[in-house]
Design a protein around this motif. Structure first.
Motif, PDB file in Angstrom:
ATOM      1  N   LEU A 152       8.985 -63.678 -17.611  1.00 28.24           N
ATOM      2  CA  LEU A 152       9.479 -64.596 -18.644  1.00 28.24           C
ATOM      3  C   LEU A 152      10.571 -65.533 -18.126  1.00 28.24           C
ATOM      4  CD1 LEU A 152       9.356 -62.422 -21.894  1.00 28.24           C
ATOM      5  CD2 LEU A 152       8.055 -64.496 -21.392  1.00 28.24           C
ATOM      6  N   ILE A 153      10.344 -66.063 -16.936  1.00 23.95           N
ATOM      7  CA  ILE A 153      11.191 -67.144 -16.426  1.00 23.95           C
ATOM      8  C   ILE A 153      10.366 -68.419 -16.622  1.00 23.95           C
ATOM      9  CG2 ILE A 153      12.352 -68.117 -14.390  1.00 23.95           C
ATOM     10  CD1 ILE A 153      12.468 -65.140 -13.342  1.00 23.95           C
ATOM     11  N   THR A 154      10.879 -69.316 -17.433  1.00 18.96           N
ATOM     12  CA  THR A 154      10.054 -70.463 -17.814  1.00 18.96           C
ATOM     13  C   THR A 154      10.704 -71.821 -17.583  1.00 18.96           C
ATOM     14  OG1 THR A 154      10.858 -70.238 -20.075  1.00 18.96           O
ATOM     15  CG2 THR A 154       8.728 -69.209 -19.580  1.00 18.96           C
ATOM     16  N   SER A 155      12.039 -71.881 -17.461  1.00 17.68           N
ATOM     17  CA  SER A 155      12.640 -73.206 -17.316  1.00 17.68           C
ATOM     18  C   SER A 155      13.366 -73.342 -15.982  1.00 17.68           C
ATOM     19  CB  SER A 155      13.621 -73.491 -18.462  1.00 17.68           C
ATOM     20  OG  SER A 155      14.878 -72.901 -18.188  1.00 17.68           O
ATOM     21  N   ALA A 156      13.500 -74.596 -15.554  1.00 19.27           N
ATOM     22  CA  ALA A 156      14.152 -74.885 -14.274  1.00 19.27           C
ATOM     23  C   ALA A 156      15.606 -74.424 -14.288  1.00 19.27           C
ATOM     24  CB  ALA A 156      14.073 -76.381 -13.995  1.00 19.27           C
ATOM     25  N   VAL A 157      16.274 -74.676 -15.405  1.00 18.27           N
ATOM     26  CA  VAL A 157      17.694 -74.324 -15.501  1.00 18.27           C
ATOM     27  C   VAL A 157      17.863 -72.802 -15.448  1.00 18.27           C
ATOM     28  CG1 VAL A 157      19.703 -74.366 -17.036  1.00 18.27           C
ATOM     29  CG2 VAL A 157      18.347 -76.439 -16.701  1.00 18.27           C
ATOM     30  N   GLN A 158      16.964 -72.106 -16.131  1.00 12.48           N
ATOM     31  CA  GLN A 158      17.006 -70.635 -16.113  1.00 12.48           C
ATOM     32  C   GLN A 158      16.795 -70.118 -14.687  1.00 12.48           C
ATOM     33  OE1 GLN A 158      13.646 -68.957 -18.094  1.00 12.48           O
ATOM     34  NE2 GLN A 158      14.469 -66.879 -18.159  1.00 12.48           N
ATOM     35  N   ALA A 159      15.830 -70.695 -13.985  1.00 10.81           N
ATOM     36  CA  ALA A 159      15.551 -70.271 -12.599  1.00 10.81           C
ATOM     37  C   ALA A 159      16.758 -70.558 -11.706  1.00 10.81           C
ATOM     38  CB  ALA A 159      14.310 -70.993 -12.081  1.00 10.81           C
ATOM     39  N   GLU A 160      17.334 -71.734 -11.890  1.00  8.63           N
ATOM     40  CA  GLU A 160      18.480 -72.140 -11.060  1.00  8.63           C
ATOM     41  C   GLU A 160      19.697 -71.246 -11.319  1.00  8.63           C
ATOM     42  OE1 GLU A 160      18.161 -74.031  -8.709  1.00  8.63           O
ATOM     43  OE2 GLU A 160      19.914 -75.241  -8.286  1.00  8.63           O
ATOM     44  N   GLU A 161      19.879 -70.897 -12.587  1.00 13.72           N
ATOM     45  CA  GLU A 161      21.005 -70.009 -12.936  1.00 13.72           C
ATOM     46  C   GLU A 161      20.893 -68.684 -12.182  1.00 13.72           C
ATOM     47  OE1 GLU A 161      22.873 -66.676 -14.574  1.00 13.72           O
ATOM     48  OE2 GLU A 161      20.782 -66.968 -15.095  1.00 13.72           O
ATOM     49  N   ILE A 162      19.696 -68.134 -12.132  1.00 14.37           N
ATOM     50  CA  ILE A 162      19.483 -66.839 -11.463  1.00 14.37           C
ATOM     51  C   ILE A 162      19.800 -66.957  -9.971  1.00 14.37           C
ATOM     52  CG2 ILE A 162      17.710 -65.143 -10.827  1.00 14.37           C
ATOM     53  CD1 ILE A 162      16.295 -65.971 -13.538  1.00 14.37           C
ATOM     54  N   LEU A 163      19.327 -68.047  -9.368  1.00 16.57           N
ATOM     55  CA  LEU A 163      19.546 -68.219  -7.920  1.00 16.57           C
ATOM     56  C   LEU A 163      21.006 -68.530  -7.604  1.00 16.57           C
ATOM     57  CD1 LEU A 163      16.376 -70.331  -7.056  1.00 16.57           C
ATOM     58  CD2 LEU A 163      16.734 -67.904  -6.599  1.00 16.57           C
ATOM     59  N   LYS A 164      21.580 -69.497  -8.353  1.00 14.96           N
ATOM     60  CA  LYS A 164      22.944 -69.952  -8.042  1.00 14.96           C
ATOM     61  C   LYS A 164      24.002 -68.900  -8.341  1.00 14.96           C
ATOM     62  CE  LYS A 164      22.661 -73.998  -6.251  1.00 14.96           C
ATOM     63  NZ  LYS A 164      22.985 -75.348  -6.327  1.00 14.96           N
ATOM     64  N   ASN A 165      23.725 -68.043  -9.340  1.00 13.13           N
ATOM     65  CA  ASN A 165      24.683 -66.972  -9.618  1.00 13.13           C
ATOM     66  C   ASN A 165      24.454 -65.745  -8.753  1.00 13.13           C
ATOM     67  OD1 ASN A 165      26.491 -68.034 -11.551  1.00 13.13           O
ATOM     68  ND2 ASN A 165      24.892 -67.923 -13.116  1.00 13.13           N
ATOM     69  N   GLY A 166      23.560 -65.886  -7.763  1.00  9.67           N
ATOM     70  CA  GLY A 166      23.341 -64.797  -6.807  1.00  9.67           C
ATOM     71  C   GLY A 166      22.737 -63.562  -7.438  1.00  9.67           C
ATOM     72  N   ARG A 167      21.889 -63.759  -8.464  1.00 11.80           N
ATOM     73  CA  ARG A 167      21.289 -62.589  -9.122  1.00 11.80           C
ATOM     74  C   ARG A 167      19.970 -62.193  -8.461  1.00 11.80           C
ATOM     75  NH1 ARG A 167      20.963 -63.970 -15.198  1.00 11.80           N
ATOM     76  NH2 ARG A 167      20.971 -61.726 -15.423  1.00 11.80           N
ATOM     77  N   ALA A 168      19.366 -63.155  -7.756  1.00 13.74           N
ATOM     78  CA  ALA A 168      18.147 -62.897  -6.991  1.00 13.74           C
ATOM     79  C   ALA A 168      18.022 -64.010  -5.945  1.00 13.74           C
ATOM     80  CB  ALA A 168      16.922 -62.876  -7.892  1.00 13.74           C
ATOM     81  N   ASP A 169      17.131 -63.804  -4.989  1.00 13.36           N
ATOM     82  CA  ASP A 169      16.989 -64.778  -3.897  1.00 13.36           C
ATOM     83  C   ASP A 169      15.729 -65.616  -4.025  1.00 13.36           C
ATOM     84  OD1 ASP A 169      19.163 -63.707  -1.814  1.00 13.36           O
ATOM     85  OD2 ASP A 169      18.208 -62.015  -2.832  1.00 13.36           O
ATOM     86  N   MET A 170      14.850 -65.206  -4.936  1.00  9.13           N
ATOM     87  CA  MET A 170      13.595 -65.920  -5.099  1.00  9.13           C
ATOM     88  C   MET A 170      13.141 -65.772  -6.550  1.00  9.13           C
ATOM     89  SD  MET A 170      10.174 -65.398  -2.813  1.00  9.13           S
ATOM     90  CE  MET A 170       9.511 -63.996  -3.676  1.00  9.13           C
ATOM     91  N   ILE A 171      12.475 -66.802  -7.034  1.00  3.35           N
ATOM     92  CA  ILE A 171      11.937 -66.771  -8.401  1.00  3.35           C
ATOM     93  C   ILE A 171      10.420 -66.716  -8.315  1.00  3.35           C
ATOM     94  CG2 ILE A 171      11.652 -68.158 -10.512  1.00  3.35           C
ATOM     95  CD1 ILE A 171      14.475 -67.102 -10.122  1.00  3.35           C
ATOM     96  N   LEU A 172       9.822 -65.867  -9.102  1.00  2.00           N
ATOM     97  CA  LEU A 172       8.356 -65.806  -9.155  1.00  2.00           C
ATOM     98  C   LEU A 172       7.902 -66.118 -10.569  1.00  2.00           C
ATOM     99  CD1 LEU A 172       9.156 -62.789  -7.342  1.00  2.00           C
ATOM    100  CD2 LEU A 172       7.064 -63.806  -6.476  1.00  2.00           C
TER     101      LEU A 172
END
Ligand SMILES: Cc1cc2nc3c(=O)[nH]c(=O)nc-3n(C[C@H](O)[C@H](O)[C@H](O)COP(=O)(O)O)c2cc1C
Length: 207
Positions: A152-172
């Motif tokens: 349930l990752i659907t938006s660019a901002v949501q994906a970027e938040e996860i990466l930039k806040n160091g919560r994960a290294d890749m989005i699938l």
């Protein structure tokens, strides 16, 4: 499974890695999630063996350990493992239980853990946007290994938040890419990132 069948299966994983290499694949991901065979060894809900492949977490991990070792003996490229970090059931695996296994994966030169969840046993899953991200975040932090976030990752901002806040290294992404195959282009535009596109897309992409 008899020990002989286990051995044959581990060799089959190794042979598949050799075929993948010969076919020119860039990455291998071992599927140890979603209730498939490896997942059934990892979870105490499905693994009731009393030999060296069942019981303690170390023994339940043994099947995956041997598969990783065999694949690593023929594959020096990026190696990912997809796990179901949560069984969502009493007595089942939790993200905390996976910290130890994630550390073992790191010592075996796994490059990234792709963190999904569920499907060893039927369970009610309370799915909401980014619901599996905290599991990726926990394993990344506690086992010091790169992780991928999915679900349930659907938006660019949501994906970027996860990466930039160091919560994960890749989005699938899965379903969002079925709904919108152009998602990567739209995300790049929304985040103002330049993207290399095939030549014939150039004129369509400049506004
Ligand atoms: C049509 C379809 C096929 C899928 N096939 C697989 C698969 O082969 N292996 C896998 O690990 N997950 C598979 N999944 C699950 C997705 O990888 C993903 O974990 C799940 O859909 C949640 O992410 P999403 O909210 O971005 O769709 C599939 C999902 C869909 C919708």
């Amino acid at each position: 499974m008899t020990k002989e069948e286990i051995e044959k299966t581990i060799t089959a994983f190794k042979d598949a890695a050799i075929r993948s290499k010969n076919a020119g694949f860039d990455v291998i991901e071992i599927h140890a999630a979603h209730g498939y065979l490896i997942n059934e060894f990892l979870s105490p809900l499905s693994n009731h063996r009393t030999d060296e492949y069942g019981g303690s977490s170390e023994k339940r991990y043994r099947f995956l350990r041997e598969i990783i070792d065999q694949i690593r003996s023929v594959w020096d490229g990026p190696l990912f493992v997809r796990i179901s970090a949560h069984d969502y059931a009493e007595g089942g695996m939790t993200p905390e239980d996976y910290i130890e296994m994630a550390r073992w994966m790191k010592t075996q030169e796994v490059d990234l853990i792709d963190v999904s969840s569920g499907a060893v046993v039927p369970a009610r899953i309370d799915a909401f946007p980014g619901y599996q991200v905290p599991y990726a975040e926990l394993l990344r932090k506690e086992a010091d290994i790169p992780t991928g976030a999915v679900g349930l990752i659907t938006s660019a901002v949501q994906a970027e938040e996860i990466l930039k806040n160091g919560r994960a290294d890749m989005i699938l992404l899965a379903r969002e890419l079925l709904r919108d195959p152009y998602w990567p282009y739209r995300a790049a535009k929304e985040l103002d990132v330049e993207m290399e596109v095939p030549k014939q897309y150039d004129r369509g992409w400049v506004f």
